[in-house]
Design a protein around this motif. Structure first.
Motif, PDB file in Angstrom:
ATOM      1  N   ALA A 221       0.823  -1.217   0.000  1.00  0.00           N
ATOM      2  CA  ALA A 221       0.000   0.000   0.000  1.00  0.00           C
ATOM      3  C   ALA A 221       0.854   1.264   0.000  1.00  0.00           C
ATOM      4  CB  ALA A 221      -0.947  -0.010   1.200  1.00  0.00           C
ATOM      5  N   GLU A 222       1.878   1.318   0.846  1.00  0.00           N
ATOM      6  CA  GLU A 222       2.716   2.520   0.915  1.00  0.00           C
ATOM      7  C   GLU A 222       3.463   2.750  -0.387  1.00  0.00           C
ATOM      8  OE1 GLU A 222       2.907   4.974   3.200  1.00  0.00           O
ATOM      9  OE2 GLU A 222       1.170   3.938   4.025  1.00  0.00           O
ATOM     10  N   ASN A 223       3.947   1.669  -1.004  1.00  0.00           N
ATOM     11  CA  ASN A 223       4.642   1.799  -2.283  1.00  0.00           C
ATOM     12  C   ASN A 223       3.683   2.268  -3.376  1.00  0.00           C
ATOM     13  OD1 ASN A 223       7.123   0.973  -1.286  1.00  0.00           O
ATOM     14  ND2 ASN A 223       6.697  -1.188  -1.651  1.00  0.00           N
ATOM     15  N   ILE A 224       2.451   1.783  -3.320  1.00  0.00           N
ATOM     16  CA  ILE A 224       1.445   2.218  -4.297  1.00  0.00           C
ATOM     17  C   ILE A 224       1.183   3.713  -4.141  1.00  0.00           C
ATOM     18  CG2 ILE A 224      -0.994   2.038  -4.942  1.00  0.00           C
ATOM     19  CD1 ILE A 224      -0.804  -0.951  -4.171  1.00  0.00           C
ATOM     20  N   LYS A 225       0.998   4.155  -2.886  1.00  0.00           N
ATOM     21  CA  LYS A 225       0.741   5.581  -2.637  1.00  0.00           C
ATOM     22  C   LYS A 225       1.934   6.438  -3.066  1.00  0.00           C
ATOM     23  CE  LYS A 225      -0.674   5.055   1.700  1.00  0.00           C
ATOM     24  NZ  LYS A 225      -1.183   5.429   3.039  1.00  0.00           N
ATOM     25  N   MET A 226       3.155   5.943  -2.829  1.00  0.00           N
ATOM     26  CA  MET A 226       4.335   6.690  -3.244  1.00  0.00           C
ATOM     27  C   MET A 226       4.378   6.836  -4.761  1.00  0.00           C
ATOM     28  SD  MET A 226       7.048   8.305  -2.270  1.00  0.00           S
ATOM     29  CE  MET A 226       7.415   7.749  -0.598  1.00  0.00           C
ATOM     30  N   GLY A 227       4.054   5.765  -5.469  1.00  0.00           N
ATOM     31  CA  GLY A 227       4.041   5.835  -6.926  1.00  0.00           C
ATOM     32  C   GLY A 227       2.978   6.788  -7.445  1.00  0.00           C
ATOM     33  N   LEU A 228       1.795   6.744  -6.832  1.00  0.00           N
ATOM     34  CA  LEU A 228       0.713   7.644  -7.223  1.00  0.00           C
ATOM     35  C   LEU A 228       1.099   9.101  -6.975  1.00  0.00           C
ATOM     36  CD1 LEU A 228      -2.338   5.646  -5.815  1.00  0.00           C
ATOM     37  CD2 LEU A 228      -1.874   6.092  -8.235  1.00  0.00           C
ATOM     38  N   LEU A 229       1.673   9.354  -5.792  1.00  0.00           N
ATOM     39  CA  LEU A 229       2.052  10.722  -5.456  1.00  0.00           C
ATOM     40  C   LEU A 229       3.136  11.242  -6.395  1.00  0.00           C
ATOM     41  CD1 LEU A 229       1.815  13.160  -3.579  1.00  0.00           C
ATOM     42  CD2 LEU A 229       3.523  12.095  -2.102  1.00  0.00           C
ATOM     43  N   THR A 230       4.104  10.397  -6.738  1.00  0.00           N
ATOM     44  CA  THR A 230       5.157  10.805  -7.673  1.00  0.00           C
ATOM     45  C   THR A 230       4.552  11.222  -9.009  1.00  0.00           C
ATOM     46  OG1 THR A 230       6.709   9.254  -6.636  1.00  0.00           O
ATOM     47  CG2 THR A 230       7.286  10.083  -8.822  1.00  0.00           C
ATOM     48  N   SER A 231       3.635  10.416  -9.517  1.00  0.00           N
ATOM     49  CA  SER A 231       2.966  10.744 -10.784  1.00  0.00           C
ATOM     50  C   SER A 231       2.186  12.051 -10.670  1.00  0.00           C
ATOM     51  CB  SER A 231       2.027   9.612 -11.184  1.00  0.00           C
ATOM     52  OG  SER A 231       2.734   8.417 -11.388  1.00  0.00           O
ATOM     53  N   LEU A 232       1.484  12.217  -9.552  1.00  0.00           N
ATOM     54  CA  LEU A 232       0.679  13.412  -9.345  1.00  0.00           C
ATOM     55  C   LEU A 232       1.545  14.667  -9.342  1.00  0.00           C
ATOM     56  CD1 LEU A 232      -2.027  14.726  -8.696  1.00  0.00           C
ATOM     57  CD2 LEU A 232      -1.687  14.125  -6.289  1.00  0.00           C
ATOM     58  N   ILE A 233       2.664  14.628  -8.644  1.00  0.00           N
ATOM     59  CA  ILE A 233       3.540  15.800  -8.564  1.00  0.00           C
ATOM     60  C   ILE A 233       4.131  16.137  -9.926  1.00  0.00           C
ATOM     61  CG2 ILE A 233       5.728  16.652  -7.617  1.00  0.00           C
ATOM     62  CD1 ILE A 233       4.988  15.235  -4.989  1.00  0.00           C
ATOM     63  N   TYR A 234       4.481  15.124 -10.708  1.00  0.00           N
ATOM     64  CA  TYR A 234       5.026  15.402 -12.040  1.00  0.00           C
ATOM     65  C   TYR A 234       3.970  15.978 -12.978  1.00  0.00           C
ATOM     66  CZ  TYR A 234       9.777  13.682 -11.512  1.00  0.00           C
ATOM     67  OH  TYR A 234      11.096  13.565 -11.147  1.00  0.00           O
ATOM     68  N   ILE A 235       2.734  15.525 -12.863  1.00  0.00           N
ATOM     69  CA  ILE A 235       1.661  16.108 -13.681  1.00  0.00           C
ATOM     70  C   ILE A 235       1.455  17.576 -13.316  1.00  0.00           C
ATOM     71  CG2 ILE A 235      -0.810  16.037 -14.200  1.00  0.00           C
ATOM     72  CD1 ILE A 235      -0.690  12.998 -13.776  1.00  0.00           C
ATOM     73  N   LEU A 236       1.480  17.884 -12.012  1.00  0.00           N
ATOM     74  CA  LEU A 236       1.340  19.270 -11.564  1.00  0.00           C
ATOM     75  C   LEU A 236       2.507  20.116 -12.053  1.00  0.00           C
ATOM     76  CD1 LEU A 236       0.086  18.723  -7.904  1.00  0.00           C
ATOM     77  CD2 LEU A 236      -1.246  19.589  -9.829  1.00  0.00           C
ATOM     78  N   ALA A 237       3.722  19.560 -11.955  1.00  0.00           N
ATOM     79  CA  ALA A 237       4.900  20.301 -12.408  1.00  0.00           C
ATOM     80  C   ALA A 237       4.803  20.605 -13.901  1.00  0.00           C
ATOM     81  CB  ALA A 237       6.168  19.504 -12.100  1.00  0.00           C
ATOM     82  N   ALA A 238       4.388  19.618 -14.690  1.00  0.00           N
ATOM     83  CA  ALA A 238       4.257  19.822 -16.133  1.00  0.00           C
ATOM     84  C   ALA A 238       3.199  20.868 -16.465  1.00  0.00           C
ATOM     85  CB  ALA A 238       3.907  18.495 -16.807  1.00  0.00           C
ATOM     86  N   SER A 239       2.195  20.980 -15.603  1.00  0.00           N
ATOM     87  CA  SER A 239       1.098  21.922 -15.849  1.00  0.00           C
ATOM     88  C   SER A 239       1.438  23.346 -15.459  1.00  0.00           C
ATOM     89  CB  SER A 239      -0.156  21.475 -15.079  1.00  0.00           C
ATOM     90  OG  SER A 239      -0.589  20.211 -15.496  1.00  0.00           O
ATOM     91  N   TYR A 240       2.309  23.516 -14.459  1.00  0.00           N
ATOM     92  CA  TYR A 240       2.508  24.854 -13.896  1.00  0.00           C
ATOM     93  C   TYR A 240       3.905  25.435 -14.040  1.00  0.00           C
ATOM     94  CZ  TYR A 240      -2.137  24.760 -11.834  1.00  0.00           C
ATOM     95  OH  TYR A 240      -3.490  24.741 -11.659  1.00  0.00           O
ATOM     96  N   ILE A 241       4.886  24.616 -14.372  1.00  0.00           N
ATOM     97  CA  ILE A 241       6.225  25.168 -14.579  1.00  0.00           C
ATOM     98  C   ILE A 241       6.357  25.566 -16.036  1.00  0.00           C
ATOM     99  CG2 ILE A 241       8.702  24.694 -14.546  1.00  0.00           C
ATOM    100  CD1 ILE A 241       8.202  22.759 -12.242  1.00  0.00           C
ATOM    101  N   ASP A 242       6.689  26.835 -16.274  1.00  0.00           N
ATOM    102  CA  ASP A 242       6.804  27.346 -17.639  1.00  0.00           C
ATOM    103  C   ASP A 242       7.943  26.673 -18.374  1.00  0.00           C
ATOM    104  OD1 ASP A 242       6.108  30.734 -16.597  1.00  0.00           O
ATOM    105  OD2 ASP A 242       4.743  29.168 -17.258  1.00  0.00           O
TER     106      ASP A 242
END
Length: 281
Positions: A136-157
């Motif tokens: 479960a913790e590894n799954i959440k870590m993988g999900l969070l990593t993906s989420l942060i990269y999607i946010l970075a791609a959306s908001y970093i110029d």
């Protein structure tokens, strides 16, 4: 590592009209409806499809939200994440992403936002699971990593902002070091010379570097840190205004009151009457 809530947190923890002071980084994903949030007295409206970044050293207030509001409130323990995940973007780029999020026209595209919602749903599912699976913790870590990269791609110029000489430019390094120093020393040292001496550069070069990277003079960040500490003491302690003035190294209560009113438009006592503080852990 991570905690995630739905819009229920707006009723259980963060009441309309109450200020809150985050001790951790967080973001609010607005899936449906809209919400009005004050960030250091600056009113921002977030509609469906937008992300509100929440960072320490700011004071936030929920002013209102629509009846159909549906959100995910994601709280991150940054130190724990940094020990497990190495990101390719810098702290400055994340700071720029937060600034970009204030712009109503800067938001994830439709498909990216749908993926953000899906990941939040999965994170919330694994949080609610009573029986924890082995991974479960590894799954959440993988999900969070993906989420942060999607946010970075959306908001970093893409590309470099004006005056930025590269991803690891000298001016960026100086700016980040300066911002770290004021976290520790803004109360004791209010003059730029102290910070320039600590960084072994001239006051002029410090000023030019911070302006080039942030678009703001370094003095604004010092004032902002002092104001933040003042608000926390006013709202979250039993200290008198005189005691707070002493704590913040002002010459007297009058000097502190004058400084505070210039920055907020309210006296310290009136500010306390109009605000309450909820700590988000």
């Amino acid at each position: 590592m991570i905690d995630i809530h739905t819009e229920q947190i707006l009723f259980d923890k963060i009441k309309v009209g109450n200020s809150f002071n985050p001790s951790r980084n967080a973001f609010i994903v607005i899936e449906k409806g809209s919400i009005n949030i004050e960030v250091n007295e600056r009113l921002l409206t977030y509609n469906s499809g937008r992300i509100a970044f929440i960072i320490p050293n700011n004071i936030y207030k929920i002013n209102s939200f629509t009846e159909d509001i549906k959100i995910y409130f994601v709280i991150i323990k940054r130190d724990e994440i940094n020990n497990k995940i190495s990101f390719v973007f810098s702290r400055y780029e994340m700071m720029r992403a937060v600034r970009n999020s204030y712009n109503a026209h800067k938001k994830p595209d439709k498909n990216s936002f749908l993926n953000i919602i899906r990941i939040c749903e999965l994170l919330y599912f694994y949080k609610k699971q009573e029986t924890k699976t082995e991974y479960a913790e590894n799954i959440k870590m993988g999900l969070l990593t993906s989420l942060i990269y999607i946010l970075a791609a959306s908001y970093i110029d893409g590309g470099n902002p004006e005056g930025k000489e590269g991803k690891s430019s000298r001016k960026e390094e100086i700016t980040m070091a300066f911002l770290q120093l004021i976290n520790s020393y803004a109360i004791e040292y209010k003059e730029l010379k102290f910070y320039a001496d600590e960084l072994l550069i001239s006051v002029k070069y410090l000023s030019n570097s911070v302006r080039a990277i942030t678009g703001e003079p370094p003095s604004k960040f010092i004032v902002g840190m002092i104001l933040y500490r003042a608000k926390i003491l006013i709202l979250n302690s039993n200290m008198s205004i005189k005691e707070i003035a002493v704590q913040l190294k002002f010459s007297d209560q009058y000097a502190f009151g004058k400084f505070f009113k210039k920055q907020t438009g309210l006296s310290p006592s009136n500010y306390k009457k109009h605000n309450k503080l909820v700590a988000i852990k």
